[in-house]
Design an enzyme around this catalytic site. Structure first.
Site, PDB file in Angstrom:
ATOM      1  N   ASP A 210      12.484 -55.783 -45.322  1.00 24.43           N
ATOM      2  CA  ASP A 210      12.788 -54.350 -45.306  1.00 24.43           C
ATOM      3  C   ASP A 210      12.980 -53.831 -43.881  1.00 24.43           C
ATOM      4  OD1 ASP A 210      12.708 -53.941 -48.022  1.00 24.43           O
ATOM      5  OD2 ASP A 210      10.582 -53.404 -48.047  1.00 24.43           O
TER       6      ASP A 210
ATOM      7  N   PRO B 179       0.175 -31.673 -41.263  1.00 23.45           N
ATOM      8  CA  PRO B 179       1.297 -31.820 -40.318  1.00 23.45           C
ATOM      9  C   PRO B 179       0.824 -32.076 -38.886  1.00 23.45           C
ATOM     10  CG  PRO B 179       1.361 -29.653 -41.429  1.00 23.45           C
ATOM     11  CD  PRO B 179       0.126 -30.351 -41.888  1.00 23.45           C
TER      12      PRO B 179
ATOM     13  N   GLU C  49      -3.455 -22.656 -46.515  1.00 21.87           N
ATOM     14  CA  GLU C  49      -3.314 -22.817 -45.060  1.00 21.87           C
ATOM     15  C   GLU C  49      -3.969 -24.104 -44.562  1.00 21.87           C
ATOM     16  OE1 GLU C  49      -1.314 -21.064 -43.217  1.00 21.87           O
ATOM     17  OE2 GLU C  49      -0.858 -20.021 -45.075  1.00 21.87           O
TER      18      GLU C  49
ATOM     19  N   ARG D 171       2.981 -51.308 -51.213  1.00 20.00           N
ATOM     20  CA  ARG D 171       3.998 -52.367 -51.217  1.00 20.00           C
ATOM     21  C   ARG D 171       3.728 -53.431 -50.155  1.00 20.00           C
ATOM     22  NH1 ARG D 171       8.907 -51.190 -51.819  1.00 20.00           N
ATOM     23  NH2 ARG D 171       9.916 -52.529 -50.320  1.00 20.00           N
TER      24      ARG D 171
HETATM   25  N1  SAM Z   1      -1.033 -24.085 -42.169  1.00 18.88           N
HETATM   26  C1  SAM Z   1      -0.769 -25.495 -42.047  1.00 18.88           C
HETATM   27  C2  SAM Z   1      -0.094 -25.757 -40.724  1.00 18.88           C
HETATM   28  O1  SAM Z   1       0.633 -24.912 -40.245  1.00 18.88           O
HETATM   29  O2  SAM Z   1      -0.246 -26.890 -40.183  1.00 18.88           O
HETATM   30  C3  SAM Z   1       0.132 -25.992 -43.176  1.00 18.88           C
HETATM   31  C4  SAM Z   1      -0.568 -25.996 -44.488  1.00 18.88           C
HETATM   32  S1  SAM Z   1       0.454 -26.668 -45.761  1.00 18.88           S
HETATM   33  C5  SAM Z   1       1.215 -25.245 -46.435  1.00 18.88           C
HETATM   34  C6  SAM Z   1      -0.690 -27.118 -46.994  1.00 18.88           C
HETATM   35  C7  SAM Z   1      -1.094 -28.581 -47.006  1.00 18.88           C
HETATM   36  O3  SAM Z   1       0.054 -29.400 -47.196  1.00 18.88           O
HETATM   37  C8  SAM Z   1      -1.725 -29.107 -45.750  1.00 18.88           C
HETATM   38  O4  SAM Z   1      -3.089 -28.783 -45.665  1.00 18.88           O
HETATM   39  C9  SAM Z   1      -1.511 -30.602 -45.879  1.00 18.88           C
HETATM   40  O5  SAM Z   1      -2.482 -31.183 -46.712  1.00 18.88           O
HETATM   41  C10 SAM Z   1      -0.171 -30.661 -46.592  1.00 18.88           C
HETATM   42  N2  SAM Z   1       0.964 -30.928 -45.684  1.00 18.88           N
HETATM   43  C11 SAM Z   1       1.917 -30.057 -45.304  1.00 18.88           C
HETATM   44  N3  SAM Z   1       2.812 -30.624 -44.507  1.00 18.88           N
HETATM   45  C12 SAM Z   1       2.449 -31.918 -44.370  1.00 18.88           C
HETATM   46  C13 SAM Z   1       2.973 -33.031 -43.653  1.00 18.88           C
HETATM   47  N4  SAM Z   1       4.070 -32.923 -42.914  1.00 18.88           N
HETATM   48  N5  SAM Z   1       2.333 -34.199 -43.743  1.00 18.88           N
HETATM   49  C14 SAM Z   1       1.198 -34.328 -44.481  1.00 18.88           C
HETATM   50  N6  SAM Z   1       0.649 -33.296 -45.177  1.00 18.88           N
HETATM   51  C15 SAM Z   1       1.255 -32.114 -45.128  1.00 18.88           C
END
Ligand code: SAM
Length: 247
Positions: A168, A88, A115, A153
């Site tokens: 698109d 994120p 995490e 795509r």
């Molecule tokens: N503790 C992290 C934080 O607060 O940023 C979130 C970890 S999340 C529960 C577990 C995994 O989901 C991340 O390491 C990432 O690979 C993926 N993930 C979660 N949200 C995402 C997003 N918005 N975009 C891309 N990957 C995401």
């Protein structure tokens, strides 16, 4: 182009990648997808891939060693591939980023869990961190699927004839115009007559204006970076002053 996905849950991908556009592209050899189980690269007896965070706190962190071994093995076969960490915290995926990624020879996509991954993975191996939006998923697998689909795509030949990424939303900076198919009327709602007229010039003009209208209504900030004609500019002015309904 090749996509290599590093995951603790390889079974999550089989359904998605065997169907529809990505499935067809795979079957036609237009792209390659490798799913790599990170656990296969853990060397201890219990094949541990996560551990407690230094400093304490909730949850677990994905360990650096299995990820390093997995990335290095793939990189030895595909040295030009870019390493993407799903997180994120990353750059938000949009059409522009999908096009940038589609120009690469290969992508190695790391799916985090818990995490997230030990920061040293990012420092040592990652070329780009990518987010699919301002929300938190339970893992990077859905993000990897979204990245593969959005990029695939845009690759030559992946969309069949009759389908075009050029029409698109976002391809020309605007949202797409409304689409209709048969029947011409359903529950009192008629298809706009211009679409049944056979007049291609008028249809193109209507579609352009409806694209402008949709964009103006829901994503007006997109209009700031779009090349507009004099006719577009007049129509946008009408929308701004509450007009533009009679088209
Ligand atoms: N503790 C992290 C934080 O607060 O940023 C979130 C970890 S999340 C529960 C577990 C995994 O989901 C991340 O390491 C990432 O690979 C993926 N993930 C979660 N949200 C995402 C997003 N918005 N975009 C891309 N990957 C995401």
């Amino acid at each position: 182009m090749t996509f290599d996905i590093l995951t603790l849950f390889p079974g999550m991908f089989s359904g998605f990648f065997s169907e529809s556009i990505v499935g067809n592209a795979l079957a036609r050899g237009l792209l390659g997808i490798g799913i790599h189980n990170i656990r296969d690269y853990a060397t201890d007896r219990h094949r541990v891939t996560d551990d407690y965070p230094y400093g304490g706190g909730a949850g677990m962190v994905m360990k650096v060693e299995p990820l390093a071994a997995c990335i290095e093995e793939i990189k030895s076969q595909r040295p030009a591939a870019k390493v993407i960490l799903t997180t994120p915290r990353g750059r938000t995926l949009d059409h522009g980023l999908a096009r940038e990624l589609a120009a690469e020879e290969g992508l190695i996509i790391i799916c985090g869990r818990y995490e997230g991954v030990d920061e040293r993975v990012r420092e040592l191996f990652v070329d780009m961190e990518v987010s699919i939006g301002d929300f938190v998923l339970s893992g990077g697998e859905p993000a990897a699927v979204v990245i593969v689909d959005a990029v695939a795509r845009l690759l030559p030949g992946v969309l069949g004839c009759g389908e075009s990424a050029a029409d698109d939303s976002f391809a020309n900076g605007l949202l797409e115009y409304p689409q209709y198919t048969r029947p011409p009327e359903f529950r009192g709602l008629a298809v706009p007559p211009v679409l049944l007229s056979g007049n291609h010039r008028e249809i193109a003009r209507w579609r352009r204006r409806e694209s402008l209208r949709k964009t103006f209504m829901t994503r007006p900030e997109l209009l700031e970076s779009v090349c507009v004609t004099d006719d577009d500019a007049r129509f946008i002015d009408e929308l701004r002053t509450g007009g533009g309904d009679g088209e």
